[in-house]
Enzyme design. Structure first.
Site, PDB file in Angstrom:
ATOM      1  N   ARG A 170       0.324  -6.759  12.326  1.00 62.25           N
ATOM      2  CA  ARG A 170      -0.306  -6.145  13.503  1.00 62.25           C
ATOM      3  C   ARG A 170      -0.569  -7.178  14.593  1.00 62.25           C
ATOM      4  O   ARG A 170      -0.561  -6.846  15.777  1.00 62.25           O
ATOM      5  CB  ARG A 170      -1.606  -5.441  13.102  1.00 62.25           C
ATOM      6  CG  ARG A 170      -1.330  -4.150  12.344  1.00 62.25           C
ATOM      7  CD  ARG A 170      -2.577  -3.322  12.154  1.00 62.25           C
ATOM      8  NE  ARG A 170      -2.294  -2.138  11.347  1.00 62.25           N
ATOM      9  CZ  ARG A 170      -3.192  -1.216  11.024  1.00 62.25           C
ATOM     10  NH1 ARG A 170      -4.443  -1.330  11.435  1.00 62.25           N
ATOM     11  NH2 ARG A 170      -2.848  -0.168  10.297  1.00 62.25           N
ATOM     12  N   GLU A 176      -7.140  -1.266  15.009  1.00 65.85           N
ATOM     13  CA  GLU A 176      -7.708  -2.151  14.000  1.00 65.85           C
ATOM     14  C   GLU A 176      -6.738  -3.269  13.616  1.00 65.85           C
ATOM     15  O   GLU A 176      -5.565  -3.026  13.334  1.00 65.85           O
ATOM     16  CB  GLU A 176      -8.055  -1.330  12.753  1.00 65.85           C
ATOM     17  CG  GLU A 176      -8.597  -2.186  11.626  1.00 65.85           C
ATOM     18  CD  GLU A 176      -8.734  -1.427  10.302  1.00 65.85           C
ATOM     19  OE1 GLU A 176      -8.721  -0.172  10.330  1.00 65.85           O
ATOM     20  OE2 GLU A 176      -8.841  -2.095   9.265  1.00 65.85           O
ATOM     21  N   ARG A 188       0.830  -1.206   0.000  1.00 68.38           N
ATOM     22  CA  ARG A 188       0.000   0.000   0.000  1.00 68.38           C
ATOM     23  C   ARG A 188       0.861   1.250   0.000  1.00 68.38           C
ATOM     24  O   ARG A 188       1.761   1.404   0.809  1.00 68.38           O
ATOM     25  CB  ARG A 188      -0.918   0.004   1.226  1.00 68.38           C
ATOM     26  CG  ARG A 188      -1.852  -1.177   1.173  1.00 68.38           C
ATOM     27  CD  ARG A 188      -2.993  -1.066   2.138  1.00 68.38           C
ATOM     28  NE  ARG A 188      -3.790  -2.297   2.066  1.00 68.38           N
ATOM     29  CZ  ARG A 188      -4.798  -2.575   2.876  1.00 68.38           C
ATOM     30  NH1 ARG A 188      -5.149  -1.717   3.822  1.00 68.38           N
ATOM     31  NH2 ARG A 188      -5.460  -3.693   2.738  1.00 68.38           N
ATOM     32  N   ARG A 199       1.745   0.752  10.295  1.00 64.04           N
ATOM     33  CA  ARG A 199       1.322   1.166   8.959  1.00 64.04           C
ATOM     34  C   ARG A 199       2.513   1.068   8.017  1.00 64.04           C
ATOM     35  O   ARG A 199       3.401   1.921   8.017  1.00 64.04           O
ATOM     36  CB  ARG A 199       0.801   2.618   9.014  1.00 64.04           C
ATOM     37  CG  ARG A 199       0.020   3.051   7.778  1.00 64.04           C
ATOM     38  CD  ARG A 199      -0.530   4.452   7.932  1.00 64.04           C
ATOM     39  NE  ARG A 199      -1.478   4.530   9.030  1.00 64.04           N
ATOM     40  CZ  ARG A 199      -2.782   4.271   8.921  1.00 64.04           C
ATOM     41  NH1 ARG A 199      -3.286   3.964   7.759  1.00 64.04           N
ATOM     42  NH2 ARG A 199      -3.571   4.344   9.973  1.00 64.04           N
ATOM     43  N   SER A 244     -10.796  -6.180   9.310  1.00 68.26           N
ATOM     44  CA  SER A 244     -11.939  -5.436   8.812  1.00 68.26           C
ATOM     45  C   SER A 244     -12.771  -6.414   7.998  1.00 68.26           C
ATOM     46  O   SER A 244     -12.272  -7.016   7.061  1.00 68.26           O
ATOM     47  CB  SER A 244     -11.427  -4.286   7.936  1.00 68.26           C
ATOM     48  OG  SER A 244     -12.445  -3.355   7.706  1.00 68.26           O
TER      49      SER A 244
END
Length: 429
Positions: free
Chosen positions: A391, A349, A262, A277, A352
């Site tokens: 994560r 988070e 990403r 991130r 999702s």
RNA sequence: GGAGAGAUGGCAGAGCGGUUGAAUGCACCGGUCUUGAAAACCGGCAAGGGUUAGUAGCCCUUCCUGGGUUCGAAUCCCAGUCUCUCCGCCA
């Protein structure tokens, strides 16, 4: 993509639903495009019909040995009008399609109104955040002290937002992925799948990353316009693109463990520390293709599958329903799983899980044959992370840390770690 | 990388300028027969879109994709993509 016919007939209602998620539907633009489309399409098809009829007549006349010249003259009288009309219609339809492709999904009625993540609704919490009789460290301090995480090396090799892992830390990262794969395939019925990490543009249009979110993707410098996958959702879901599945095969449940890439162009300054991130991270992705009437049940089920990973790892988490303003572009309803991170003192988070209804299926013509009607109908797609591996590693480090800086290894991972019970000291060679 | 062959409906597979949206087989759906099932026989069965109150009718588009030739293209021409076979190379 929303159903154009539904949009035509219920424009104000649809605009109202979209407004809930902060999207201003340009109804005037839509009406204008639609009006022009209608008259142009009707006119074009009339002309095509005329040409086809005459051409068929020529064939018959010729076979009967009649004079075809009068028919040739008549078809010539159509002139360039047909060609012009066809060209105009084509470009107008492309314009209309781009317009439709840039409209997000309608939020489900059960989704709470809201502007941003502050307005998300907590559904339930599981586990107790651990209490420490020392000041808990974050994963960066822990991992670097253990010699297992090296952000400086990653910055040298590539740049910021990458991680190098060594020794037992790298193995723990692998163990997490293996554990998740084994759990979901053995206990939750997913078909393990290996997919390309590069996809073409059609796939990205299919799941909704394009045309609006190109800046979040890494595009290869290649005339083929391939992109690195931002999530295995893209290749997995596009397996169903342009397919008609048998009713008996549903639900189809697939899973893949892949790296995700990403660009995060809009995230500068956010989560700059550590591996929260990253430009590259691993994820185990769960995807289901289901009958329309089953998609909300599938969302609950799939969310439960992701939760199971956290429960087995004994990591405290909560489930929130994203509010309309926080909802992803293609999703009608999303549950986020947020894991407790002692280093940050808050939930973050880690998964999702979304129901897209037929939004993705319509874009990619992913269908099933409904035995009741005998006709192909759009599938519903549901997916979720089960889980983001990087994560999860962060969560394990921070929740299982000890006062001496070592980290206990969760029971369920020990078989994947050769029986190792604790990370300590340097894993570095 | 070089040479050749190919891409057609859910699948297999004909067609190679005109009434072909496309033979045939399989699968599927109805029916006959049967106590029931199977077999046999009869019938149906592509998708997307427009118009419309309409899942009715009519019309348009689609035989890998994009261009072109033609009154008319699955069929001819050009470019591309993918698949297969052989050779070379390679993990």
């Amino acid at each position: 993509m929303l159903d154009a016919r539904l949009l035509r007939g219920n424009l104000d209602e649809m605009a109202g639903k979209l407004a809930r998620r902060g999207y201003q539907l340009d109804t005037a633009a839509f009406n204008d495009l639609e009006t022009r489309r209608k008259s142009l399409q009707v006119r074009t098809q009339e002309l095509q019909n005329r040409r086809n009829t005459l051409s068929r007549g020529i064939g018959k006349a010729k076979a009967a040995g009649e004079d075809i010249q009068p028919l040739l003259d008549e078809v010539a009288s159509l002139g360039d009008e047909l060609k012009t009309a066809e060209e105009q219609l084509k470009s107008l339809q492309a314009e209309l399609r781009e317009f439709l492709l840039s409209i997000p999904n309608l939020p489900d009625d059960s989704v709470p109104d809201g502007k941003d993540e502050e307005d998300n609704r907590e559904e339930r919490a599981w586990g107790e955040p651990p209490s420490f009789d020392f000041e808990p460290k974050d994963h960066v301090d822990l991992g670097e002290a253990l010699g297992g995480l090296d952000f400086a090396a990653a910055a040298k090799l590539t740049g910021s937002r990458f991680t190098v892992m060594h020794g037992a830390m790298a193995r723990l990262h692998r163990a997490l992925a293996q554990f998740m794969l084994d759990l979901h395939t053995a206990e939750h019925g997913y078909d393990e799948t290996y997919v390309p990490y590069m996809v073409n543009q059609a796939s990205l249009y299919g799941t909704g990353q394009l045309p609006k979110f190109a800046e979040d993707l890494f595009r290869l410098d290649d005339e083929r316009n391939w992109h690195l996958i931002p999530t295995a959702e893209v290749p997995l879901t596009n397996l169903f693109r342009d397919e008609i599945l048998d009713a008996g095969d549903l639900p189809v449940k697939v899973l893949a463990h892949t790296p995700c890439f990403r660009s995060e162009a809009g995230a500068y300054g956010k989560d700059t520390r550590g591996m929260i991130r990253q430009h590259q991270f691993d994820k185990v992705e769960l995807v289901q293709a289901v009958r329309p009437e089953d998609s909300f049940a599938a969302l609950e089920e799939l969310t439960g599958h992701a939760e199971k990973v956290l429960q087995k790892l004994d990591l405290p988490y909560r489930v929130v329903t994203l509010c309309t303003g926080d909802l992803g572009f293609s999703s009608a309803k999303t549950y986020d799983l947020e894991v407790w991170l002692p280093g940050q003192g808050r939930y973050r988070e880690i998964s999702s899980c979304s129901n897209f209804l037929d939004f993705q299926a319509r874009r990619m013509q992913a269908r099933w044959r409904n035995p009741d009607t005998g006709k192909p109908e759009l599938l519903h797609t549901v997916n979720g992370s089960g889980l983001a591996v990087g994560r999860t590693l962060v969560a394990v480090l921070e929740n299982y840390q000890q006062e001496d800086g070592s980290v206990l290894i969760p029971q369920v991972l020990r078989p994947y770690m050769g029986g190792m019970e604790r990370l300590q000291g340097s894993g570095k060679p």
